[in-house]
Design a protein around this motif. Structure first.
Motif, PDB file in Angstrom:
ATOM      1  N   ALA A 147      79.464  37.351  28.393  1.00  0.00           N
ATOM      2  CA  ALA A 147      78.464  38.411  28.536  1.00  0.00           C
ATOM      3  C   ALA A 147      77.989  38.532  29.981  1.00  0.00           C
ATOM      4  N   ARG A 148      77.741  37.396  30.618  1.00  0.00           N
ATOM      5  CA  ARG A 148      77.285  37.427  32.013  1.00  0.00           C
ATOM      6  C   ARG A 148      78.385  37.951  32.925  1.00  0.00           C
ATOM      7  N   ALA A 149      79.620  37.575  32.681  1.00  0.00           N
ATOM      8  CA  ALA A 149      80.733  38.061  33.495  1.00  0.00           C
ATOM      9  C   ALA A 149      80.863  39.575  33.378  1.00  0.00           C
ATOM     10  N   ALA A 150      80.742  40.093  32.166  1.00  0.00           N
ATOM     11  CA  ALA A 150      80.831  41.540  31.964  1.00  0.00           C
ATOM     12  C   ALA A 150      79.676  42.257  32.667  1.00  0.00           C
ATOM     13  N   ALA A 151      78.494  41.658  32.628  1.00  0.00           N
ATOM     14  CA  ALA A 151      77.339  42.281  33.276  1.00  0.00           C
ATOM     15  C   ALA A 151      77.507  42.318  34.789  1.00  0.00           C
ATOM     16  N   MET A 152      78.048  41.259  35.371  1.00  0.00           N
ATOM     17  CA  MET A 152      78.263  41.231  36.822  1.00  0.00           C
ATOM     18  C   MET A 152      79.331  42.230  37.241  1.00  0.00           C
ATOM     19  N   LEU A 153      80.374  42.361  36.418  1.00  0.00           N
ATOM     20  CA  LEU A 153      81.419  43.335  36.731  1.00  0.00           C
ATOM     21  C   LEU A 153      80.846  44.751  36.706  1.00  0.00           C
ATOM     22  N   ALA A 154      80.013  45.048  35.711  1.00  0.00           N
ATOM     23  CA  ALA A 154      79.416  46.377  35.602  1.00  0.00           C
ATOM     24  C   ALA A 154      78.422  46.635  36.729  1.00  0.00           C
ATOM     25  N   GLU A 155      77.701  45.621  37.135  1.00  0.00           N
ATOM     26  CA  GLU A 155      76.689  45.768  38.184  1.00  0.00           C
ATOM     27  C   GLU A 155      77.317  46.015  39.552  1.00  0.00           C
ATOM     28  N   GLY A 156      78.481  45.412  39.800  1.00  0.00           N
ATOM     29  CA  GLY A 156      79.084  45.483  41.128  1.00  0.00           C
ATOM     30  C   GLY A 156      78.420  44.492  42.073  1.00  0.00           C
ATOM     31  N   GLY A 157      78.933  44.412  43.307  1.00  0.00           N
ATOM     32  CA  GLY A 157      78.348  43.504  44.277  1.00  0.00           C
ATOM     33  C   GLY A 157      78.616  42.043  44.000  1.00  0.00           C
ATOM     34  N   HIS A 158      79.609  41.747  43.176  1.00  0.00           N
ATOM     35  CA  HIS A 158      80.001  40.378  42.872  1.00  0.00           C
ATOM     36  C   HIS A 158      81.497  40.214  43.126  1.00  0.00           C
ATOM     37  N   ALA A 159      81.882  39.019  43.536  1.00  0.00           N
ATOM     38  CA  ALA A 159      83.289  38.726  43.788  1.00  0.00           C
ATOM     39  C   ALA A 159      83.625  37.363  43.200  1.00  0.00           C
ATOM     40  N   TRP A 160      84.901  37.171  42.856  1.00  0.00           N
ATOM     41  CA  TRP A 160      85.343  35.852  42.417  1.00  0.00           C
ATOM     42  C   TRP A 160      85.390  34.923  43.619  1.00  0.00           C
ATOM     43  N   ASN A 161      85.018  33.692  43.388  1.00  0.00           N
ATOM     44  CA  ASN A 161      85.077  32.673  44.440  1.00  0.00           C
ATOM     45  C   ASN A 161      86.466  32.046  44.433  1.00  0.00           C
ATOM     46  N   ALA A 162      87.280  32.394  45.433  1.00  0.00           N
ATOM     47  CA  ALA A 162      88.678  31.968  45.457  1.00  0.00           C
ATOM     48  C   ALA A 162      88.895  30.656  46.193  1.00  0.00           C
ATOM     49  N   GLY A 163      87.867  30.148  46.868  1.00  0.00           N
ATOM     50  CA  GLY A 163      88.047  28.905  47.607  1.00  0.00           C
ATOM     51  C   GLY A 163      88.851  29.059  48.875  1.00  0.00           C
ATOM     52  N   ILE A 164      88.791  30.240  49.501  1.00  0.00           N
ATOM     53  CA  ILE A 164      89.447  30.495  50.782  1.00  0.00           C
ATOM     54  C   ILE A 164      88.345  30.748  51.814  1.00  0.00           C
ATOM     55  N   PHE A 165      88.402  30.055  52.946  1.00  0.00           N
ATOM     56  CA  PHE A 165      87.302  30.069  53.904  1.00  0.00           C
ATOM     57  C   PHE A 165      87.817  30.261  55.334  1.00  0.00           C
ATOM     58  N   LEU A 166      86.908  30.695  56.208  1.00  0.00           N
ATOM     59  CA  LEU A 166      87.211  30.828  57.628  1.00  0.00           C
ATOM     60  C   LEU A 166      85.958  30.486  58.420  1.00  0.00           C
ATOM     61  N   PHE A 167      86.076  29.522  59.322  1.00  0.00           N
ATOM     62  CA  PHE A 167      84.947  29.158  60.178  1.00  0.00           C
ATOM     63  C   PHE A 167      85.472  28.326  61.352  1.00  0.00           C
ATOM     64  N   ARG A 168      84.679  28.317  62.413  1.00  0.00           N
ATOM     65  CA  ARG A 168      85.016  27.467  63.538  1.00  0.00           C
ATOM     66  C   ARG A 168      84.902  26.003  63.122  1.00  0.00           C
ATOM     67  N   ALA A 169      85.767  25.171  63.697  1.00  0.00           N
ATOM     68  CA  ALA A 169      85.713  23.744  63.386  1.00  0.00           C
ATOM     69  C   ALA A 169      84.351  23.163  63.728  1.00  0.00           C
ATOM     70  N   ASP A 170      83.806  23.540  64.898  1.00  0.00           N
ATOM     71  CA  ASP A 170      82.516  22.972  65.295  1.00  0.00           C
ATOM     72  C   ASP A 170      81.369  23.479  64.420  1.00  0.00           C
ATOM     73  N   ALA A 171      81.481  24.704  63.902  1.00  0.00           N
ATOM     74  CA  ALA A 171      80.439  25.226  63.013  1.00  0.00           C
ATOM     75  C   ALA A 171      80.431  24.466  61.694  1.00  0.00           C
ATOM     76  N   TYR A 172      81.587  24.143  61.173  1.00  0.00           N
ATOM     77  CA  TYR A 172      81.642  23.377  59.921  1.00  0.00           C
ATOM     78  C   TYR A 172      81.103  21.968  60.128  1.00  0.00           C
ATOM     79  N   LEU A 173      81.482  21.343  61.246  1.00  0.00           N
ATOM     80  CA  LEU A 173      80.997  19.987  61.506  1.00  0.00           C
ATOM     81  C   LEU A 173      79.489  19.978  61.720  1.00  0.00           C
ATOM     82  N   ALA A 174      78.961  21.024  62.342  1.00  0.00           N
ATOM     83  CA  ALA A 174      77.511  21.120  62.517  1.00  0.00           C
ATOM     84  C   ALA A 174      76.807  21.256  61.175  1.00  0.00           C
ATOM     85  N   ALA A 175      77.403  22.031  60.261  1.00  0.00           N
ATOM     86  CA  ALA A 175      76.818  22.175  58.924  1.00  0.00           C
ATOM     87  C   ALA A 175      76.842  20.840  58.177  1.00  0.00           C
TER      88      ALA A 175
END
Length: 357
Positions: free
Chosen positions: A184-212
């Motif tokens: 039910a929640r998945a259907a509601a998010m699809l209808a609402e829009g503004g949601h994406a599946w989390n695919a586990g693909i990322f992009l960031f500077r090496a130093d930014a990740y280490l700082a985090a």
């Protein structure tokens, strides 16, 4: 100046949901499941320099299980990649420490690390490269970027990302991460829009990740740094110190960093993505015959529809059946109805109890 994009390919998974083809000694990323090349090889290829790409791709970093070192090195050589760096984890500590090892091993702190699982499918490569290009200006400013898959169904098997304000064209601040929802929640998010599946693909500077990590997971950073500082080198291979890495807290990048950091953005993209997480999902992206059968190996299917059949040797003959999964591999046979492929995990657990799997 365009940032150098260094592929960081996570290849430590065991792929048990595709048993019996995928096994601990040769998991799914090291198998040719969707094409003539293995999933690892296809992942490396999608981030290689080429005449049609404006992105500056660097030498890939593979983070993998030490038991797979020979196979990985051989598969990379088969596609002409001989200058990669292979980080071999002494044990799995989840994705956040694995990426920490790669960030610490990066040749330049400002390198943009393109973190990708080794066992996903991306059919629309130009769309993926365009999404990377959209993200780079924010990455250069120190943002941590995740790529969200534009959903086309109310899937309950993925986490979701709720996107917020636009930061750049096609790039949004992350409002929040959402655990795998019920139907039910998945259907509601699809209808609402503004949601994406989390695919586990990322992009960031090496130093930014280490700082985090320094801010949110200092113990994890300290253990990973010690593991790299005391690593053993052997050609392309880097063996982090087992004692130091074994003491590292185990956590995913989502929980450890992305849900806590301030400057987190999402690029929604529709690029023909699949995590090939089950035999059902493999059937969905495979070529089929006129009866919607996906058949690989020596298979005879008479009057049968909607089946996926893979055999690595023995002949499989079937007649008058529908919607079956039949896999013959490594001397084992799997048979179950389509739509129930998530039961493979339960089966492998039952087999482990008998020392079979």
């Amino acid at each position: 100046m365009t940032l150098s994009v260094v592929p960081v390919i996570l290849s430590g998974g065991s792929g048990t949901r595709l048993w019996p083809m995928s096994r601990p000694e040769r998991p799914k990323q090291l198998l040719a499941l969707t094409a003539a090349e293995t999933m690892l090889q296809l992942t490396v290829r999608r981030a290689m320099p080429g005449p049609d790409s404006t992105l500056d791709f660097g030498v890939p970093i593979i983070v993998a299980n030490a038991a797979h070192a020979d196979l990985i090195e051989s598969q990379l050589a088969d596609i002409g990649v001989r200058d990669s760096r292979i980080l071999l984890e002494p044990e799995g500590r989840n994705t956040a420490p694995a990426i920490a090892l790669a960030a610490l091993a990066a040749r330049t702190p400002s390198d943009a690390l393109l973190v990708m699982p080794s066992d996903h499918v991306i059919a629309d490569l130009p769309a993926f490269h365009a999404a990377i290009a959209r993200a780079l200006p924010l990455v250069e400013q120190g943002w941590l970027v995740t790529f969200g898959i534009t959903p086309d169904a109310p899937e309950t098997g993925y986490g979701y990302i709720k996107t917020g304000e636009a930061l750049e064209p096609g790039v949004h601040r992350v409002d929040r991460f959402i655990e795998k929802p019920d139907a039910a929640r998945a259907a509601a998010m699809l209808a609402e829009g503004g949601h994406a599946w989390n695919a586990g693909i990322f992009l960031f500077r090496a130093d930014a990740y280490l700082a985090a990590l320094e801010t949110h997971q200092p113990a994890m950073l300290a253990a990973s740094r010690e593991a790299i500082d005391n690593a053993r080198r052997d050609g392309l291979r880097l063996y982090p110190c087992a004692t130091a890495f074994g003491a590292c807290p185990s956590d995913s990048i989502d929980y450890a960093v992305m849900e806590k950091a301030d400057k987190v953005a999402c690029v929604p993209v529709y690029m023909g993505w699949s995590d090939v997480g089950s035999w059902d999902s493999l059937h969905a992206i495979s070529a089929t015959d006129g009866a919607n059968n996906s058949l690989r190996g020596d298979v005879v299917a008479l009057g049968s529809t909607g089946c996926i059949v893979h055999s690595d040797g023995p002949t499989v003959a079937m007649s008058g059946v529908k919607d079956l999964i039949v896999v013959v591999s490594n001397g084992n046979i799997l048979i179950l109805p389509r739509g129930q492929s998530q039961d493979v995990k339960k089966l492998t657990e039952a087999l482990k109890a008998r020392d079979v799997a």
